[in-house]
Design an enzyme around this catalytic site. Sequence first.
Site, PDB file in Angstrom:
ATOM      1  CD  GLU A  61      -3.051  -0.779   0.024  1.00 26.02           C
ATOM      2  OE1 GLU A  61      -3.059   0.302  -0.602  1.00 26.02           O
ATOM      3  OE2 GLU A  61      -3.850  -1.694  -0.242  1.00 26.02           O
ATOM      4  CG  ASP A  74      -7.048   4.435  -4.513  1.00 26.12           C
ATOM      5  OD1 ASP A  74      -6.613   4.153  -5.642  1.00 26.12           O
ATOM      6  OD2 ASP A  74      -7.402   3.563  -3.697  1.00 26.12           O
TER       7      ASP A  74
END
Length: 165
Positions: A61, A74
């Site tokens: 991540e 995102d």
Amino acid sequence: MIPQLKPVYLMCCVIIMQSTSACNVTPDPDPDPIFTTVSIPTTVTETGVPEDCMKCICQVESNCAIPNPVCKNDVGSLSCGPYQIKENYYEDAQREGENLGPDWKSCTKTFECSERCVQGYMARYAIGHDPKCEDFARIHNGGPNGYKKDSTKGYWQKVKKCLGN
């Protein structure tokens, strides 16, 4: 990583013999034992997402760093912190009973709270089977049923590579 505790009710068989005064139960005139089932609340430790799996999800991540800025856009919404947690993910984890602080963005500014958030989310959704790291990673990436979605297989390959498998 702090293990989560869940209430569990164990069923056990209790034999009540002649002396029942301590239980405030009227003794049965029949001298044979009486069998009954009672529920006794207890606690068991659930391990949740294994540490190596958590580290690799974090690595995929954010390279396991607190991003600067903490949140980035995102797929049409903000993802925050080292685990790139979205607001609804945080809310679901909080519903599982996790103490995640005053708000989502504050939580994702620290590793500790972010990890509790991931563990809470998994306690809510990685259930009904014996989840492995693949399940945790794919749920983290694809939501409650992410472990069933083809779209999360690529994400799992990145986590798997980190694990050295």
